[in-house]
Scaffold this motif. Structure first.
Motif, PDB file in Angstrom:
ATOM      1  N   GLN A 166       0.845  -1.189   0.000  1.00  0.00           N
ATOM      2  CA  GLN A 166       0.000   0.000   0.000  1.00  0.00           C
ATOM      3  C   GLN A 166       0.888   1.248   0.000  1.00  0.00           C
ATOM      4  OE1 GLN A 166      -3.115  -0.507  -0.519  1.00  0.00           O
ATOM      5  NE2 GLN A 166      -3.214  -2.701  -0.110  1.00  0.00           N
ATOM      6  N   ARG A 167       0.508   2.250   0.766  1.00  0.00           N
ATOM      7  CA  ARG A 167       1.265   3.488   0.798  1.00  0.00           C
ATOM      8  C   ARG A 167       2.643   3.275   1.429  1.00  0.00           C
ATOM      9  NH1 ARG A 167      -1.311   6.713  -2.806  1.00  0.00           N
ATOM     10  NH2 ARG A 167      -3.488   7.108  -2.229  1.00  0.00           N
ATOM     11  N   ALA A 168       3.562   4.158   1.126  1.00  0.00           N
ATOM     12  CA  ALA A 168       4.895   4.153   1.716  1.00  0.00           C
ATOM     13  C   ALA A 168       5.216   5.547   2.223  1.00  0.00           C
ATOM     14  CB  ALA A 168       5.944   3.699   0.705  1.00  0.00           C
ATOM     15  N   LEU A 223       7.557  13.156  12.692  1.00  0.00           N
ATOM     16  CA  LEU A 223       6.142  12.830  12.847  1.00  0.00           C
ATOM     17  C   LEU A 223       5.466  12.928  11.485  1.00  0.00           C
ATOM     18  CD1 LEU A 223       5.143  14.717  16.127  1.00  0.00           C
ATOM     19  CD2 LEU A 223       5.812  12.338  15.860  1.00  0.00           C
ATOM     20  N   TRP A 224       4.613  11.926  11.163  1.00  0.00           N
ATOM     21  CA  TRP A 224       3.983  11.834   9.849  1.00  0.00           C
ATOM     22  C   TRP A 224       2.483  11.718   9.990  1.00  0.00           C
ATOM     23  CZ3 TRP A 224       7.532  12.089   5.872  1.00  0.00           C
ATOM     24  CH2 TRP A 224       8.867  11.825   6.215  1.00  0.00           C
ATOM     25  N   ASP A 225       1.775  12.332   9.039  1.00  0.00           N
ATOM     26  CA  ASP A 225       0.335  12.169   8.934  1.00  0.00           C
ATOM     27  C   ASP A 225       0.067  10.862   8.188  1.00  0.00           C
ATOM     28  OD1 ASP A 225      -2.355  12.205   8.330  1.00  0.00           O
ATOM     29  OD2 ASP A 225      -2.417  14.348   7.858  1.00  0.00           O
ATOM     30  N   THR A 226      -0.636   9.941   8.839  1.00  0.00           N
ATOM     31  CA  THR A 226      -0.870   8.634   8.228  1.00  0.00           C
ATOM     32  C   THR A 226      -1.684   8.740   6.949  1.00  0.00           C
ATOM     33  OG1 THR A 226      -0.774   7.514  10.367  1.00  0.00           O
ATOM     34  CG2 THR A 226      -1.927   6.370   8.602  1.00  0.00           C
ATOM     35  N   LYS A 227      -2.677   9.590   6.918  1.00  0.00           N
ATOM     36  CA  LYS A 227      -3.580   9.673   5.772  1.00  0.00           C
ATOM     37  C   LYS A 227      -2.876  10.193   4.525  1.00  0.00           C
ATOM     38  CE  LYS A 227      -8.093  11.481   4.387  1.00  0.00           C
ATOM     39  NZ  LYS A 227      -9.265  12.286   4.816  1.00  0.00           N
ATOM     40  N   THR A 228      -2.021  11.190   4.701  1.00  0.00           N
ATOM     41  CA  THR A 228      -1.374  11.823   3.547  1.00  0.00           C
ATOM     42  C   THR A 228       0.082  11.442   3.387  1.00  0.00           C
ATOM     43  OG1 THR A 228      -0.751  13.771   4.835  1.00  0.00           O
ATOM     44  CG2 THR A 228      -2.925  13.789   3.774  1.00  0.00           C
ATOM     45  N   GLN A 229       0.679  10.780   4.377  1.00  0.00           N
ATOM     46  CA  GLN A 229       2.103  10.437   4.415  1.00  0.00           C
ATOM     47  C   GLN A 229       2.984  11.690   4.319  1.00  0.00           C
ATOM     48  OE1 GLN A 229       0.366   8.474   1.489  1.00  0.00           O
ATOM     49  NE2 GLN A 229      -0.604   7.792   3.375  1.00  0.00           N
ATOM     50  N   LYS A 230       2.474  12.800   4.851  1.00  0.00           N
ATOM     51  CA  LYS A 230       3.236  14.048   4.835  1.00  0.00           C
ATOM     52  C   LYS A 230       3.924  14.275   6.177  1.00  0.00           C
ATOM     53  CE  LYS A 230       0.448  16.495   1.377  1.00  0.00           C
ATOM     54  NZ  LYS A 230      -0.392  17.693   1.101  1.00  0.00           N
ATOM     55  N   LEU A 231       5.097  14.903   6.115  1.00  0.00           N
ATOM     56  CA  LEU A 231       5.852  15.202   7.324  1.00  0.00           C
ATOM     57  C   LEU A 231       5.190  16.370   8.058  1.00  0.00           C
ATOM     58  CD1 LEU A 231       8.435  14.744   9.038  1.00  0.00           C
ATOM     59  CD2 LEU A 231       9.562  16.439   7.586  1.00  0.00           C
ATOM     60  N   ALA A 265      -5.879   2.412   8.025  1.00  0.00           N
ATOM     61  CA  ALA A 265      -4.521   2.279   7.489  1.00  0.00           C
ATOM     62  C   ALA A 265      -4.448   2.965   6.129  1.00  0.00           C
ATOM     63  CB  ALA A 265      -4.141   0.811   7.376  1.00  0.00           C
ATOM     64  N   PRO A 266      -3.264   3.440   5.746  1.00  0.00           N
ATOM     65  CA  PRO A 266      -3.139   4.182   4.474  1.00  0.00           C
ATOM     66  C   PRO A 266      -3.170   3.284   3.257  1.00  0.00           C
ATOM     67  CG  PRO A 266      -1.010   4.016   5.555  1.00  0.00           C
ATOM     68  CD  PRO A 266      -2.006   3.426   6.501  1.00  0.00           C
ATOM     69  N   PHE A 267      -4.378   3.031   2.724  1.00  0.00           N
ATOM     70  CA  PHE A 267      -4.553   2.271   1.501  1.00  0.00           C
ATOM     71  C   PHE A 267      -4.811   3.227   0.341  1.00  0.00           C
ATOM     72  CE2 PHE A 267      -6.386  -1.219   4.333  1.00  0.00           C
ATOM     73  CZ  PHE A 267      -5.184  -1.895   4.354  1.00  0.00           C
ATOM     74  N   PRO A 268      -4.241   2.962  -0.837  1.00  0.00           N
ATOM     75  CA  PRO A 268      -4.610   3.759  -2.019  1.00  0.00           C
ATOM     76  C   PRO A 268      -6.094   3.616  -2.339  1.00  0.00           C
ATOM     77  CG  PRO A 268      -2.639   2.465  -2.455  1.00  0.00           C
ATOM     78  CD  PRO A 268      -3.196   1.987  -1.153  1.00  0.00           C
ATOM     79  N   HIS A 269      -6.596   2.379  -2.214  1.00  0.00           N
ATOM     80  CA  HIS A 269      -8.010   2.093  -2.407  1.00  0.00           C
ATOM     81  C   HIS A 269      -8.445   1.283  -1.200  1.00  0.00           C
ATOM     82  CE1 HIS A 269      -7.778   3.463  -6.554  1.00  0.00           C
ATOM     83  NE2 HIS A 269      -6.703   2.711  -6.684  1.00  0.00           N
ATOM     84  N   ASP A 270      -9.173   1.887  -0.311  1.00  0.00           N
ATOM     85  CA  ASP A 270      -9.547   1.234   0.925  1.00  0.00           C
ATOM     86  C   ASP A 270     -10.459   0.048   0.626  1.00  0.00           C
ATOM     87  OD1 ASP A 270     -10.389   0.486   3.437  1.00  0.00           O
ATOM     88  OD2 ASP A 270     -10.385   2.552   4.200  1.00  0.00           O
ATOM     89  N   PRO A 271     -10.060  -1.201   1.002  1.00  0.00           N
ATOM     90  CA  PRO A 271     -10.913  -2.353   0.741  1.00  0.00           C
ATOM     91  C   PRO A 271     -12.288  -2.226   1.385  1.00  0.00           C
ATOM     92  CG  PRO A 271      -8.705  -3.044   1.357  1.00  0.00           C
ATOM     93  CD  PRO A 271      -8.775  -1.556   1.588  1.00  0.00           C
ATOM     94  N   SER A 272     -12.389  -1.487   2.502  1.00  0.00           N
ATOM     95  CA  SER A 272     -13.683  -1.343   3.153  1.00  0.00           C
ATOM     96  C   SER A 272     -14.618  -0.452   2.373  1.00  0.00           C
ATOM     97  CB  SER A 272     -13.488  -0.759   4.565  1.00  0.00           C
ATOM     98  OG  SER A 272     -12.975   0.555   4.500  1.00  0.00           O
ATOM     99  N   GLU A 273     -14.069   0.385   1.488  1.00  0.00           N
ATOM    100  CA  GLU A 273     -14.892   1.277   0.695  1.00  0.00           C
ATOM    101  C   GLU A 273     -15.108   0.762  -0.716  1.00  0.00           C
ATOM    102  OE1 GLU A 273     -12.881   4.960   0.789  1.00  0.00           O
ATOM    103  OE2 GLU A 273     -13.176   5.308   2.925  1.00  0.00           O
ATOM    104  N   GLY A 274     -14.264  -0.176  -1.187  1.00  0.00           N
ATOM    105  CA  GLY A 274     -14.370  -0.702  -2.546  1.00  0.00           C
ATOM    106  C   GLY A 274     -13.618   0.177  -3.519  1.00  0.00           C
ATOM    107  N   ARG A 275     -13.375  -0.377  -4.693  1.00  0.00           N
ATOM    108  CA  ARG A 275     -12.622   0.345  -5.722  1.00  0.00           C
ATOM    109  C   ARG A 275     -13.526   1.036  -6.723  1.00  0.00           C
ATOM    110  NH1 ARG A 275      -7.085  -1.417  -6.794  1.00  0.00           N
ATOM    111  NH2 ARG A 275      -6.382  -2.707  -5.085  1.00  0.00           N
ATOM    112  N   SER A 276     -14.812   0.784  -6.648  1.00  0.00           N
ATOM    113  CA  SER A 276     -15.701   1.319  -7.668  1.00  0.00           C
ATOM    114  C   SER A 276     -16.661   2.336  -7.082  1.00  0.00           C
ATOM    115  CB  SER A 276     -16.483   0.193  -8.333  1.00  0.00           C
ATOM    116  OG  SER A 276     -17.218  -0.522  -7.374  1.00  0.00           O
ATOM    117  N   GLY A 277     -16.138   3.224  -6.252  1.00  0.00           N
ATOM    118  CA  GLY A 277     -16.969   4.262  -5.697  1.00  0.00           C
ATOM    119  C   GLY A 277     -17.203   5.345  -6.712  1.00  0.00           C
TER     120      GLY A 277
END
Length: 854
Positions: free
Chosen positions: A224-226, A258-266, A320-332
């Motif tokens: 997923q995200r890095a 310190l990093w923002d989990t959602k955006t992976q920004k410092l 968790a930082p997913f590009p496409h959250d499995p809980s939301e689906g990929r076809s939103g």
């Protein structure tokens, strides 16, 4: 640094490596170091910490519950200490080599211990005699980490792999080996490769060799995200905030970020760290990050998160930082950016209403309506959609359906006839499921591939016996879709593309010279339908019905066109090659399958275009050679068959060795399962059990199951008969048990006879070894002993069974008269004098060579 972001530093231990842990309630903080005491700090208090003196020296790890804490040391001791009495409770476990890490399950009942030993021990904190052992890793483990459920344990091994274990069953089960994420480190290195489970339990992260933090989803194992940390040195510690909204990292470059989990920004970088931080932990409830370093110091950093970002800690559990959250689906509701910079919502995709090949998605939402015009079609392109009329304006009978055959299949007539051919397949391969599939499954190991959706795949080859072969993993730009694996090497093939032809790739495991991989392209216009790999040859069948045979070093050895077409599959063992293709059409409109078996080295054909014995409406699922070199097939009805007398032209026949629908496990408990064939070895059927409606195995790696051969002879299993039949015969004997014994002996007789025929056929065409001769003799003895037991049962049944008893004696393979002499004694024992006399006459006739078969 602002006044609100003050650091409270304390000299907790003698200068040296120091580690810490918070209790789950956050009330206490425990530290351990190189000296022989532990420190217990109270949160929010400036008082001196409590010191626990009766500790080991050179402690390397500590974990804590609310009432106790556990510490491990370099002398191999793992001790449990009470937080109520502030003293040693007990020694939980000892290791022969230094302890490197400990992890405590969320319920506090289990502690995992990693040491320089190869085995990781999981010890019960309430009963030290309860220990589980994790043994699948091949080198020492540096870090251990429980997930939030406590049922999964991650091991960061010094070989550079992460080993995932499931502890939810009585015996630990390794469910995954993750390679390519962590760096290979020595067990005593300051750098970290520890797995960081995200608080939402759906993902974990690890430091990488490139000094980033890579996130991977748990279960489907997708990267997923890095976090591109930019650290100038190896990461030494990292930790998620309690709600997963923040990530803290530190490295040997003496920076804390310190990093923002959602955006992976410092969010914040602290560059005033005095020494290398070795451990860090967030307070469970407050804006505090505590850490210890290599100088024996403890820092309690209050208000670590700046005020403008402090609200992140107040949020509920973050994903968790997913590009496409499995809980939301990929076809939103996806959006597309227009040329003028605005965004426009794309319409939601409609779910298909029909079968997987439904046209709903193509026709659109208005294609099927209730306005009575569903059948209105304009044949504006002459494709035949509208009713056809003849020259007189009359409607033809083209609208009528074809006649139906008794089997329910549509029967075609005239020029519209199209036979139903058997599709090509690769034994041991599964179709895509999600973004991954197995290319090969057998007793040597398994090969699987993952689509990265970036015009390449990643291929992993894993072995069951890692003492002889090392697993490997590589990036696959050729998109291999077939693979074979044996003790010598791995074979891959890929289909042609617009820019390149079909190709095969062979990678030997090892040679006495430098290992040399090789690739070869097939002629343009050919695609590969199946491949096979033996100890001597590589076999490729193609869409043009060519069979191409190569040596293991890439030398073309045979090329010829297969008679039965289109090609279906192939198999190979040593010098033998078995190919299967579609043949003549049978009465139900399907093509019969024809097989050919040849010896490539001798250029000798044993069976040429003979028919594969399949029942009506059945398909072929797998074709393999056993470990002894006999061909086996497994069909869609769940029956395993072997080919007898295949070395003699015109004499081959297919014999059922196991019907999985008659397994005893299916007759009890109402189980719904099927079986995925893997191999035939040691006279057993090796397979994977598929539960419910599953048709193919999937990840994590399934467990192999083996079943003994059991030739179908009756509708009920003998074991089931023994339980259900309870009748008494006229002599007061248990008739049910007698029937069961006879069924068991009959099963033994026909199975042993079949195996004897199979083995004797093999020995007649090869140079038998001493082991093979001994095995043949043992089968003959087993046959005669079984016949002797059946004779006893017939003698016990009465005088009217004398003719059957004599028939049993004539089947004995005894050549020296010993078994016939025993048979005569059995008849005498039961008072069957006439039968005994006839047995002695038979023995005399055999002795003088007068016994002839009619």
């Amino acid at each position: 640094m602002s006044a609100q972001q003050r650091i409270r530093g304390r000299q907790a231990h003698t200068p040296g490596a120091t580690f810490l842990a918070y209790t789950p309630n956050g009330k206490k903080l425990i530290t351990v170091g190189v000296d022989n005491f532990c420190r217990i700090f109270s949160t929010g208090s400036d008082d001196e910490p409590v010191t626990v003196d009766d500790c080991q020296e050179n402690n390397t790890a500590v974990v804590a519950g609310n009432d106790f804490f556990v510490a491990g040391s370099e002398d191999g001791t793992v001790c449990k200490y009470s937080l109520e009495r502030n003293k040693l409770d007990e020694v939980l476990v000892r290791t022969s080599l230094p302890v490197r890490d400990v992890a405590l399950s969320p319920d506090g009942n289990w502690v995992a211990v990693a040491s320089d030993e190869l085995v990781v021990k999981v010890v019960n904190t309430k009963d030290m005699t309860k220990v589980q052992y994790l043994r699948d890793q091949i080198r020492a483990v540096k870090h251990v980490a429980f997930d939030n459920s406590g049922s999964n344990l991650a091991l960061s091994c010094t070989d550079g792999n992460v080993y995932m274990y499931s502890l939810s069953s009585a015996e630990p089960n390794m469910i995954r080996q993750v390679d390519g994420m962590i760096k290979s480190l020595e067990s005593d290195a300051e750098s970290s490769s520890k797995v960081l489970w995200h608080p939402d339990s759906r993902a974990f992260a690890t430091p990488t060799a490139s000094r980033d933090i890579q996130v991977m989803s748990f279960g489907n194992w997708e990267r997923q995200r890095a976090f591109k940390t930019g650290h100038a040195g190896d990461i030494t510690a990292a930790a998620w905030s309690p709600n997963g909204a923040l990530l803290a990292t530190t490295a040997s470059d003496l920076n804390l970020c310190l990093w923002d989990t959602k955006t992976q920004k410092l969010l914040k970088k602290y560059d005033d760290v005095k020494a290398t931080i070795l451990a860090m932990a967030w307070h469970p409830k407050e804006n505090i990050l505590s850490y210890t370093n290599s100088d024996g110091e403890l820092f309690i950093h209050t208000d670590i998160v700046p005020l403008e970002h402090a609200s992140l800690l107040q949020k509920s559990l973050q994903p968790a930082p997913f590009p496409h959250d499995p809980s939301e689906g990929r076809s939103g509701n996806a959006t597309s950016k227009l040329t003028n910079g605005t965004k426009q919502s794309l319409p939601d995709r409609r779910a298909r209403r029909g079968t997987p090949d439904s046209l709903d998605d193509i026709l659109g939402p208005d294609a099927i309506s209730d306005d009575g015009m569903d059948d209105f079609v304009v044949d504006d392109d002459g494709a035949g959609y509208a009713p056809v009329v003849n020259g007189h304006g009359k409607r033809t009978n083209g609208h009528l359906g074809a006649l139906q055959s008794p089997s329910g299949k549509r029967r075609a007539y005239g020029s519209s006839f199209h036979p139903e051919i058997h599709e090509a397949f690769q034994s041991g391969s599964t179709p895509w499921r999600g973004n991954r599939r197995y290319l090969c499954l057998n007793l040597t190991g398994f090969v699987w591939t993952v689509s990265q959706e970036t015009h390449h795949h990643t291929v992993t080859v894993e072995f069951y016996d890692r003492e002889f072969h090392r697993d490997f993993h590589f990036t696959d730009p050729f998109l291999y879709d077939k693979a074979c694996l044996n003790e010598n090497g791995t074979l891959f093939s890929c289909q042609p593309s617009d820019s390149s032809p079909a190709m095969i790739y062979y990678r030997p495991h090892e040679t006495w010279t430098t290992r040399t991989d090789w690739r070869t392209n097939l002629p343009a216009g050919e695609s590969i339908t199946a491949i096979a790999l033996s100890d001597c040859y590589i076999v490729v069948t193609t869409s043009t019905n060519y069979i191409r045979i190569f040596t293991l070093f890439g030398l073309p050895y045979r090329v010829y066109r297969q008679k039965a077409s289109p090609a279906v599959t192939c198999a190979a063992w040593r010098d033998y090659v078995l190919t299967i293709g579609n043949g003549p059409v049978s009465g139900d409109g399907t093509c019969q399958l024809l097989y050919t078996i040849e010896n490539v080295k001798r250029d000798e054909i044993y069976q040429s275009e003979d028919i594969i014995a399949l029942p009506p409406n059945a398909t072929l699922n797998s074709v393999v050679f056993s470990d002894a070199g006999d061909p086996y097939i497994y069909d869609s009805t769940g029956v395993l068959l072997t080919c007898l007398h295949w070395r003699t032209s015109g004499q081959a026949r297919w014999v059922p060795m196991l019907d999985t629908k008659l397994l005893d496990r299916l007759s009890t408990g109402g189980k719904e399962e099927s079986y995925w064939p893997v191999a035939v070895a040691q006279n057993k059927f090796h397979c994977i059990i598929l539960k419910g409606a599953d048709k193919y195995p999937y990840f994590p790696r399934p467990i192999l199951t083996e079943f003994e051969f059991h030739i179908p002879l009756s509708s009920l299993d003998p074991k089931k008969k023994e339980e259900e039949v309870d009748t008494m015969d006229e002599d007061g004997e248990d008739g049910g048990k007698k029937d069961n014994d006879q069924s068991r002996l009959e099963q033994t007789l026909i199975l042993t006879t079949t195996l004897h025929t199979q083995l004797s056929s093999a020995l007649s065409s090869t140079h038998p070894t001493q082991h093979q001769r001994q095995a043949l003799t043992e089968l003959e003895v087993t046959i005669d002993k079984t016949l002797l037991q059946l004779l006893g049962m017939e003698c016990l049944a009465g005088e009217d069974h004398g003719m059957k008893a004599l028939e049993i004696v004539t089947l004995m393979r005894d050549t020296n008269g010993k078994m016939l002499d025993l048979a005569s004694k059995v008849a005498t024992r039961y008072g069957r004098e006439v039968l005994g006399e006839k047995i002695r006459e038979l023995a005399e006739r055999r002795l003088v060579g007068l016994d002839e078969e009619d």
